[in-house]
Structure formats: C-alpha cells, structure tokens
Design a protein around this motif. Structure first.
Motif, PDB file in Angstrom:
ATOM      1  N   UNK A  74       0.857  -1.211   0.082  1.00  0.00           N
ATOM      2  CA  UNK A  74      -0.065  -0.049  -0.042  1.00  0.00           C
ATOM      3  C   UNK A  74       0.946   1.159  -0.055  1.00  0.00           C
ATOM      4  N   UNK A  75       0.509   2.559  -0.716  1.00  0.00           N
ATOM      5  CA  UNK A  75       1.131   3.591  -0.838  1.00  0.00           C
ATOM      6  C   UNK A  75      -0.021   4.561  -0.481  1.00  0.00           C
ATOM      7  N   UNK A  76       0.623   5.748   0.194  1.00  0.00           N
ATOM      8  CA  UNK A  76      -0.197   6.973   0.315  1.00  0.00           C
ATOM      9  C   UNK A  76      -0.841   7.321  -0.892  1.00  0.00           C
ATOM     10  N   UNK A  77      -0.372   7.248  -1.940  1.00  0.00           N
ATOM     11  CA  UNK A  77      -0.599   7.893  -3.204  1.00  0.00           C
ATOM     12  C   UNK A  77      -0.801   6.966  -4.367  1.00  0.00           C
ATOM     13  N   UNK A  78       0.171   6.126  -4.731  1.00  0.00           N
ATOM     14  CA  UNK A  78       0.326   5.112  -5.862  1.00  0.00           C
ATOM     15  C   UNK A  78      -0.317   4.003  -5.304  1.00  0.00           C
ATOM     16  N   UNK A  79      -1.753   4.209  -5.573  1.00  0.00           N
ATOM     17  CA  UNK A  79      -2.493   2.938  -4.755  1.00  0.00           C
ATOM     18  C   UNK A  79      -3.876   2.963  -5.624  1.00  0.00           C
ATOM     19  N   UNK A  80      -4.461   1.891  -5.671  1.00  0.00           N
ATOM     20  CA  UNK A  80      -5.794   1.635  -6.318  1.00  0.00           C
ATOM     21  C   UNK A  80      -6.968   1.580  -5.532  1.00  0.00           C
ATOM     22  N   UNK A  81      -8.212   1.827  -5.801  1.00  0.00           N
ATOM     23  CA  UNK A  81      -9.140   1.475  -5.013  1.00  0.00           C
ATOM     24  C   UNK A  81      -9.577  -0.015  -4.670  1.00  0.00           C
ATOM     25  N   UNK A  82      -9.355  -0.651  -5.778  1.00  0.00           N
ATOM     26  CA  UNK A  82      -9.198  -2.142  -5.470  1.00  0.00           C
ATOM     27  C   UNK A  82      -7.802  -2.515  -4.851  1.00  0.00           C
ATOM     28  N   UNK A  83      -7.823  -3.472  -3.947  1.00  0.00           N
ATOM     29  CA  UNK A  83      -6.807  -3.843  -3.252  1.00  0.00           C
ATOM     30  C   UNK A  83      -6.166  -5.351  -3.673  1.00  0.00           C
ATOM     31  N   UNK A  84      -6.399  -5.593  -4.681  1.00  0.00           N
ATOM     32  CA  UNK A  84      -5.831  -6.895  -5.461  1.00  0.00           C
ATOM     33  C   UNK A  84      -4.697  -6.835  -6.459  1.00  0.00           C
ATOM     34  N   UNK A  85      -4.451  -5.395  -6.753  1.00  0.00           N
ATOM     35  CA  UNK A  85      -3.354  -5.249  -7.576  1.00  0.00           C
ATOM     36  C   UNK A  85      -2.498  -3.985  -7.145  1.00  0.00           C
ATOM     37  N   UNK A  86      -1.403  -3.998  -7.585  1.00  0.00           N
ATOM     38  CA  UNK A  86      -0.363  -2.779  -7.513  1.00  0.00           C
ATOM     39  C   UNK A  86      -0.785  -1.550  -8.577  1.00  0.00           C
ATOM     40  N   UNK A  87      -0.351  -0.400  -8.105  1.00  0.00           N
ATOM     41  CA  UNK A  87      -0.661   0.697  -9.102  1.00  0.00           C
ATOM     42  C   UNK A  87       0.408   0.666 -10.133  1.00  0.00           C
ATOM     43  N   UNK A  88      -0.119   0.500 -11.271  1.00  0.00           N
ATOM     44  CA  UNK A  88       0.992   0.536 -12.525  1.00  0.00           C
ATOM     45  C   UNK A  88       1.696   1.882 -12.336  1.00  0.00           C
ATOM     46  N   UNK A  89       1.430   2.962 -11.895  1.00  0.00           N
ATOM     47  CA  UNK A  89       2.266   4.163 -11.704  1.00  0.00           C
ATOM     48  C   UNK A  89       3.533   3.915 -11.106  1.00  0.00           C
ATOM     49  N   UNK A  90       3.545   2.759 -10.248  1.00  0.00           N
ATOM     50  CA  UNK A  90       4.647   2.540  -9.451  1.00  0.00           C
ATOM     51  C   UNK A  90       5.792   2.101 -10.464  1.00  0.00           C
ATOM     52  N   UNK A  91       5.592   1.419 -11.456  1.00  0.00           N
ATOM     53  CA  UNK A  91       6.579   1.179 -12.528  1.00  0.00           C
ATOM     54  C   UNK A  91       7.043   2.730 -13.130  1.00  0.00           C
ATOM     55  N   UNK A  92       6.178   3.218 -13.224  1.00  0.00           N
ATOM     56  CA  UNK A  92       6.750   4.578 -14.008  1.00  0.00           C
ATOM     57  C   UNK A  92       7.633   5.398 -13.069  1.00  0.00           C
ATOM     58  N   UNK A  93       7.371   5.423 -11.703  1.00  0.00           N
ATOM     59  CA  UNK A  93       8.201   6.194 -10.692  1.00  0.00           C
ATOM     60  C   UNK A  93       9.428   5.171 -10.427  1.00  0.00           C
ATOM     61  N   UNK A  94       9.427   3.986 -10.439  1.00  0.00           N
ATOM     62  CA  UNK A  94      10.548   3.088 -10.349  1.00  0.00           C
ATOM     63  C   UNK A  94      11.623   3.567 -11.549  1.00  0.00           C
ATOM     64  N   UNK A  95      11.090   3.378 -12.748  1.00  0.00           N
ATOM     65  CA  UNK A  95      11.959   3.857 -13.921  1.00  0.00           C
ATOM     66  C   UNK A  95      12.658   5.257 -13.813  1.00  0.00           C
ATOM     67  N   UNK A  96      11.892   6.194 -13.239  1.00  0.00           N
ATOM     68  CA  UNK A  96      12.430   7.468 -13.040  1.00  0.00           C
ATOM     69  C   UNK A  96      13.713   7.350 -12.136  1.00  0.00           C
ATOM     70  N   UNK A  97      13.374   6.913 -11.020  1.00  0.00           N
ATOM     71  CA  UNK A  97      14.338   6.546  -9.777  1.00  0.00           C
ATOM     72  C   UNK A  97      15.560   5.822 -10.372  1.00  0.00           C
ATOM     73  N   UNK A  98      15.379   4.782 -11.099  1.00  0.00           N
ATOM     74  CA  UNK A  98      16.543   3.802 -11.561  1.00  0.00           C
ATOM     75  C   UNK A  98      17.273   4.859 -12.547  1.00  0.00           C
ATOM     76  N   UNK A  99      16.729   5.630 -13.316  1.00  0.00           N
ATOM     77  CA  UNK A  99      17.794   6.244 -14.293  1.00  0.00           C
ATOM     78  C   UNK A  99      18.583   7.262 -13.603  1.00  0.00           C
ATOM     79  N   UNK A 100      18.092   8.133 -12.619  1.00  0.00           N
ATOM     80  CA  UNK A 100      18.772   8.818 -11.871  1.00  0.00           C
ATOM     81  C   UNK A 100      19.764   8.234 -11.122  1.00  0.00           C
ATOM     82  N   UNK A 101      19.573   7.014 -10.590  1.00  0.00           N
ATOM     83  CA  UNK A 101      20.526   6.399  -9.911  1.00  0.00           C
ATOM     84  C   UNK A 101      21.859   5.970 -10.544  1.00  0.00           C
ATOM     85  N   UNK A 102      21.368   5.361 -11.756  1.00  0.00           N
ATOM     86  CA  UNK A 102      22.629   4.954 -12.550  1.00  0.00           C
ATOM     87  C   UNK A 102      23.426   6.281 -13.418  1.00  0.00           C
TER      88      UNK A 102
END
Length: 329
Positions: A74-102
């Motif tokens: 669960x996340x304060x913002x990247x969350x869905x009303x249904x609780x059976x799936x992760x929010x796809x936007x988590x992937x978008x943010x993860x990619x953003x962070x990974x590019x900055x990291x490398x």
C-alpha cells in the motif's frame, strides 16, 4: 571511467568510491540483487525516505545494469481503490528513480545537475501487478544507448528497461533524457530556477469517485466546459507529487493527470494504465494554466481502450501522451 559501484554511502563521497561486487549471470536472476534497504534518497532526488523504492544496483558491464526495487502493498498515493493489484504508476516512478541512480552512481553526473525527460514509454502486464500478500521485489534490467558525452561528462542517453518479478518479465520501458549544469539550466529557465513561483489558482477538483480517488487532494484535474477538456490542478503542498520544491511541474504530475484523464474518458474509475507513451516538449510552468485534452487513439493491445492526452500551456503543446487502459471487470 565508469565505476562498478554497488555499495551506497550517505553523501556525495559515493560518487568517488567504487565498490566491486558479484553480478547475476543472467537477466531475471534476483539472487544477488538485494532488497534489504532503500538507497540514499538524494540519489533519486527525493526528500522523503518513504518515497524511495530502489534497493540495490549491480553493474554487468559498461552499459548494462540491474536495479532492485520494492513496491509496497500500500502507498499513500500510488494505490488503487481495489486492493488486489499494485498501481501501474509504481513502475513509472521506479523507472524514473533507476535512471537517476545510474546517472549519479555510475556515470558520475553531479548531484546538482538538472535532468530533463524527453520521451518516456512504459508498460506492465496485469499479472505482474497482482498482489500476493507481500511487497513485490522488482528487478529492472537496464541497457544504455546513444550515450552523449562532453568534456564535462555524460549529458544524456536512451535507456531500455526490462521489468522482472520473481524471475518473470512483467513489463518494461524506455526513457530518453538529458541533463545540464546548474548555470546552463538557469539560462534555459531565464532565472525561474532561483525561486519557486506560486501556482495558478486551484480549480474545483473532479469528483474523486470518477477516477477511483478517495481524497480530493489526490485529484490533479478540474473540469472545464467542453466535455473532454480539463485544467491541471497544481497543488505544490502535495507530499508525494511535490516531494520537494521545484520550479516547474514534475513529469510524474503530468503522467498522473494523463492517467486520470484516461479514466474519465473511458468512464471506468478502476481502469488501469497498462501502457503509456509520453513526449515532453518543454517545461510546464507552475504559474500558468495548463489545459488537458482527451482525444481518441487506437490501443496498442487489442481489448484495451486507447486515449491520447494533450497538454497545452499559453497556446502551445507542452506534452503529449498515449495510454492503453485496461478495463477491470
């Protein structure tokens, strides 16, 4: 010289301290990518430790890397009303962070340089989003192309990303970015980087139940006459979308607005953005109204609903997105 750094330090000394480590033998193996703790927040331009999703970096060769991440249940913002799936936007943010990291950890881009996303594409399978009663350990396989170098160092590249969960590919993406020194950025921004301008007045938010949002502050759109046109709501007090002061509207705010517009267009609050292609044409200013328009578009995947979203400011298009929306039964 590129450094095979995997150990993280609490300050900028990490940019000068390489640490050699063993690397996975094949893409998709997660045995040696760690998920024990998050990396230092400054490497992904975050003020809040809770907003850091990355956990590890492994260097395969000079242009290939593996990055560990963990998606919370669960996340304060990247969350869905249904609780059976992760929010796809988590992937978008993860990619953003990974590019900055490398960029910082491997290619030695200074921490005070300014980054610009030019084009960003990502997609994820519905199966890859399913909850299984625990946080999701994610492996990003990253390959860098078209690396731009000057006497001052690396200034941009195109990065291809594969996304794996438990050894199974669940999605991926591509990001083309550039970066400039603080002095160059100040000239590009005409001095707007020296102070954070007040945002344009916030309009009345779209009803949250139409987009699966419980809190009005998480709605980034207000309605306009015309049916398929909205105005961007820029709330600089939002603790996730505006994790720290900035001088322009962040790309993730635009992505969230595109998601919400697509949900409104499809007419399904629980529809999921399973593929997104974004082009950023210029900076989106905080203190000028941004009009967001929805247009029909063919989906990339049969069975999904395609929506094209256009962002206009001061009479010019500043960003464009095409989304594939999956209607959840």
């Amino acid at each position: 010289m590129l450094k095979p750094a995997t150990a993280f330090m609490s300050d900028s000394r990490l940019l000068r301290t390489p640490q050699v480590a063993e690397f996975p033998a094949a893409v998709g193996e997660t045995g040696q990518v760690l998920f024990d703790q998050t990396i230092p927040r400054h490497l992904v331009h975050r003020a809040a430790v809770s907003e850091v999703f990355l956990t590890d970096l492994r260097v395969t060769d000079e242009t290939t890397f593996q990055v560990g991440a963990q998606w919370p249940r669960d996340h304060s913002f990247y969350r869905l009303r249904r609780t059976d799936r992760h929010d796809p936007m988590l992937l978008a943010e993860t990619i953003r962070q990974a590019v900055l990291l490398i960029a910082h950890q491997v290619f030695e881009v200074p921490l005070d340089w300014k980054f610009v996303s030019l084009e960003k594409t990502w997609g994820v399978t519905p199966e890859g989003l399913e909850m299984d009663g625990r946080p999701a350990n994610i492996l990003l396989s990253m390959t860098c192309h078209d690396i731009k170098r000057t006497k001052r160092g690396v200034t941009g590249m195109r990065v291809e990303i594969g996304c794996y969960r438990d050894g199974v590919r669940i999605g991926g993406g591509e990001l083309r970015w550039s970066c400039v020194s603080p002095a160059t950025y100040s000239r590009l921004r005409g001095g707007k980087d020296t102070q954070v301008p007040a945002a344009s007045a916030l309009g009345v938010p779209v009803s949250g139940y139409l987009i699966g949002r419980e809190r009005p502050r998480d709605v980034v759109l207000s309605a306009m006459p015309g049916g398929h046109t909205w105005q961007l709501r820029v709330d600089q007090t939002h603790p996730v979308l505006f994790d720290h002061p900035v001088d322009h509207v962040p790309g993730m705010v635009l992505m969230e607005a595109a998601r919400q517009v697509a949900q409104l267009t499809v007419g399904e609050p629980d529809s999921l953005p399973v593929r997104c292609c974004f082009t950023f044409d210029r900076y989106v200013e905080l203190d000028a109204p941004t009009v967001v328009t929805a247009l029909p578009a063919p989906p990339a995947i049969r069975g999904n609903r395609g929506v094209r979203v256009v962002f206009d400011q001061d009479g010019s298009t500043v960003a464009t997105s095409v989304l594939d929306m999956m209607v959840v039964c």
